[in-house]
Scaffold this active site. Structure first.
Site, short mmCIF file in Angstrom:
data_model
loop_
_atom_site.label_atom_id
_atom_site.label_comp_id
_atom_site.label_asym_id
_atom_site.label_seq_id
_atom_site.Cartn_x
_atom_site.Cartn_y
_atom_site.Cartn_z
N GLY A 56 0.96 -1.25 0.07
CA GLY A 56 0.04 0.12 0.05
C GLY A 56 0.82 1.18 0.12
O GLY A 56 1.98 1.24 0.31
N CYS A 83 5.45 -5.92 1.53
CA CYS A 83 5.86 -4.66 1.38
C CYS A 83 5.15 -4.02 2.63
O CYS A 83 5.49 -4.08 3.70
CB CYS A 83 5.48 -4.25 0.05
SG CYS A 83 5.94 -2.50 -0.20
N TYR A 84 4.09 -3.19 2.27
CA TYR A 84 3.71 -2.29 3.33
C TYR A 84 2.95 -3.20 4.31
O TYR A 84 3.03 -2.90 5.70
CB TYR A 84 2.45 -1.53 2.93
CG TYR A 84 1.56 -0.73 3.98
CD1 TYR A 84 2.03 0.61 4.82
CD2 TYR A 84 0.24 -1.09 4.19
CE1 TYR A 84 1.52 0.99 5.51
CE2 TYR A 84 -0.17 -0.48 5.41
CZ TYR A 84 0.20 0.63 6.05
OH TYR A 84 -0.70 1.31 6.92
N HIS A 170 7.90 -7.56 -3.71
CA HIS A 170 6.45 -7.85 -4.23
C HIS A 170 6.53 -9.26 -5.12
O HIS A 170 7.26 -9.25 -6.10
CB HIS A 170 6.08 -6.95 -5.16
CG HIS A 170 5.69 -5.58 -4.46
ND1 HIS A 170 4.47 -5.50 -3.92
CD2 HIS A 170 6.29 -4.83 -4.02
CE1 HIS A 170 4.18 -4.39 -3.56
NE2 HIS A 170 5.22 -3.57 -3.46
N GLU A 172 4.32 -11.04 -6.27
CA GLU A 172 3.33 -11.07 -7.14
C GLU A 172 3.64 -10.63 -8.62
O GLU A 172 2.97 -10.83 -9.41
CB GLU A 172 2.09 -10.49 -6.65
CG GLU A 172 2.24 -9.08 -6.66
CD GLU A 172 2.69 -8.56 -5.36
OE1 GLU A 172 3.52 -9.03 -4.44
OE2 GLU A 172 2.32 -7.36 -4.96
N ASP A 228 -19.67 -11.39 -19.71
CA ASP A 228 -20.14 -11.63 -18.57
C ASP A 228 -21.33 -11.92 -17.91
O ASP A 228 -21.81 -12.89 -17.25
CB ASP A 228 -19.93 -10.11 -17.64
CG ASP A 228 -18.28 -9.53 -18.15
OD1 ASP A 228 -17.57 -10.42 -18.48
OD2 ASP A 228 -18.04 -8.33 -18.11
N LYS A 368 -11.77 -10.88 -16.20
CA LYS A 368 -12.21 -11.36 -17.38
C LYS A 368 -11.94 -12.67 -18.04
O LYS A 368 -12.44 -13.45 -18.31
CB LYS A 368 -12.05 -10.22 -18.66
CG LYS A 368 -12.91 -10.50 -19.69
CD LYS A 368 -13.58 -9.11 -20.05
CE LYS A 368 -15.06 -9.14 -20.61
NZ LYS A 368 -15.89 -8.24 -20.03
#
Ligand code: XMP
Length: 512
Positions: A56, A83-84, A170, A172, A228, A368
């Site tokens: 964050g 991280c944060y 990170h 990710e 969707d 999606k």
């Protein structure tokens, strides 16, 4: 939704939170993003196998710093702070966080001090991605360092006996070379997950849950023909069969032959489909309206009216199915709060409130591409699943200025040529979305020996992950030249074609 395994990601506002959720699901474990201040009772009700604290933009010492309920550290559920998230857990457990003398953005080499648990089979020297101004300077009690980098002596920590871990980088992002392995270690070595989540298990769990919730009552769904709403309708259809009625509203603002195609595509669907021809009323209300927001509001309102009428005729229907996806809800749950209204997107917005319908949104945690996998699992036609997104207000926001039937016909013809040629050249699936826009200007041209003074059309094709940011697609010039030639030769009323080379931001994908 109750899945057999779940990771809860508490969101502290990182631009990468969604990516964490994706990575975890890609590893076969269902994950959901929740606001950082999720009440403890709700967190427990989710029965998470593990909790990830996202990164964050804040500093833990800022006055309004987002902090979770301290009790999460007492739950006995494994926690990974990123991280944060690392700074949060260190700060709340008594460590010290300070502004770093060398702020670290970008690449760093991870030195592993303990190659076990989180860092099982992770060698020193792999690249990790840093993005922080503060860093940890003193460990909380009972924690130890398990990794460092040149600029961060404390880049990864763990509690000596509890399953609480924190990493400053990170995992990710793709730039962290061993990020996937580190997340996998957290899920499978620390949280003891089995990784049995996939599109098939999602369908099974969701269908069961909808069945349980709706019982023998009825539901309606606004079906646009897009991915969707179609996948949502099939999921609900599988759960309650013909007690689901889908309503397709032909606003007259659809693409060439679209209404007919929709009717044909859903012939064998497991639900009732009602097609409402509402062209006349939409076009009448849009007459001489030029302001983009006015157009959107009118279309949204008219849509609600048509829908209300249909619902009244059906009677006694307490549920409304919507194809809301995660990017549609992100702003409402993010700690950043609702962002400025750039465009009023309407996803049948306002219906439940006005009509007293309870919402069923089976896809609200998904992206999606995940929805497309679920759709494939439900054996929905590939051509529906792979269609480009199309906005609710349809061609009305692609005709700049006032909308009428002649302009709609010109745009439909031009758009159809562009899309045909993208298919023919295999470019259709390489772009996120492509379409033509009718500009509100006439330009001078010459055809044969005659002067012409006719419309200009813009072509737009973009690449994107989720529609939130986008870049213009570098479609080959020969293809654009061919499309331009065809449009000018075949579409009466157009004598000029231009290509849009703007990214989002600062532009948006649609022109209005
Ligand atoms: P913008 O133009 O905001 O669009 O960059 C981002 C994505 O959303 C689609 N879009 C809409 N979809 N109702 C919808 O269902 C709307 O009112 C709407 N406006 C834009 C747009 O086509 C793109 O994919």
């Amino acid at each position: 939704m109750q899945h057999s395994e779940k990771i809860v990601i508490l969101d502290f506002g990182s631009q990468y939170t969604q990516l964490i959720a994706r990575r975890v699901r890609d590893l076969g474990v269902y994950s959901e993003i929740k606001p950082y201040n999720l009440p403890m009772a709700e967190l427990k009700a989710n029965r998470p196998n593990g909790i990830i604290l996202s990164g964050g933009p804040s500093s833990v010492y800022a006055e309004s710093a987002p902090l979770p309920d301290q009790q999460i550290f007492e739950l006995g559920v494994p926690i990974l702070g990123i991280c944060y998230g690392l700074q949060v857990l260190a700060f709340q457990l008594g460590g010290q966080v300070d502004p770093a003398s060398h702020r670290e953005y970008g690449r760093a080499a991870l030195q592993v001090d303990q190659a076990a648990d989180l860092f099982y089979a992770i060698n020193s020297g792999s690249q990790v991605w840093m993005s922080h101004g503060d860093h940890l300077t003193r460990l909380p009690k009972d924690f130890k360092v398990i990794g460092h980098t040149a600029n961060a002596p404390i880049a990864a920590i763990r509690h000596r006996s509890k399953p609480i871990f924190g990493i400053q980088f990170h995992p990710e992002v793709v730039h962290s070379e061993k990020g996937r392995e580190i997340l996998s270690n957290f899920l499978f070595r620390i949280c003891d997950c089995r990784g049995n989540w996939n599109a098939a298990s999602f369908v099974e769990t969701t269908v069961e849950e909808i069945h349980g919730r709706v019982g023998d009552q009825k539901a309606i769904c606004a079906l646009s023909g897009g991915v969707d709403s179609t996948v949502s309708a099939y999921l609900v259809g599988r759960a309650i069969g013909r007690r689901l009625t889908c309503i397709f509203v032909d606003t007259g603002l659809m693409r060439l032959n679209e209404a007919r195609q929709v009717r044909e595509s859903y012939k064998n669907a497991p639900f009732e489909l009602i097609c409402v021809d509402a062209e006349q009323r939409f076009l009448t209300r849009l007459q001489n309206v030029t302001d983009p927001e006015r157009k959107r509001k009118i279309i949204g309102e008219e849509f609600i009216r048509v829908f209300e009428e249909q619902a009244r005729q059906l009677g006694d229907t307490p549920f409304l199915v919507q194809g809301t996806l995660y990017p549609d809800v992100i702003e409402s749950i993010s700690i950043k709060g609702p962002s400025a209204t750039i465009k009023s997107h309407h996803n049948v917005g306002g219906l439940p409130e006005k009509m007293g319908l309870a919402l069923i949104e089976p896809l609200r945690e998904l992206f999606k591409d995940e929805v497309r996998l679920v759709g494939a699992q439900l054996q929905i036609d590939e051509h529906i699943l792979q269609r480009h997104p199309f906005p609710g207000p349809g061609l009305a926001v692609r005709i700049l200025g006032s909308v009428d039937k002649d302009k709609l016909n010109i745009l439909r013809a031009a758009d159809d040529i562009f899309i045909q040629e993208l298919h023919r050249s295999s470019w259709y699936h390489q772009v996120w979305q492509a379409f033509a826009v009718l500009l509100p200007i006439q330009t001078v041209g010459v055809m044969g020996d005659e002067r012409t003074y006719e419309n200009a059309v813009a072509l737009r094709a973009v690449t994107s992950q989720d529609g939130m940011t986008a870049d213009w697609a570098d479609v080959p010039h020969e293809l654009l030249a061919h499309v331009s030639n065809r449009i000018i030769n075949e579409v009466k009323g157009v004598n000029r074609v231009v290509y849009d080379i703007s990214s989002k931001p600062p532009s948006t994908i649609e022109w209005e």
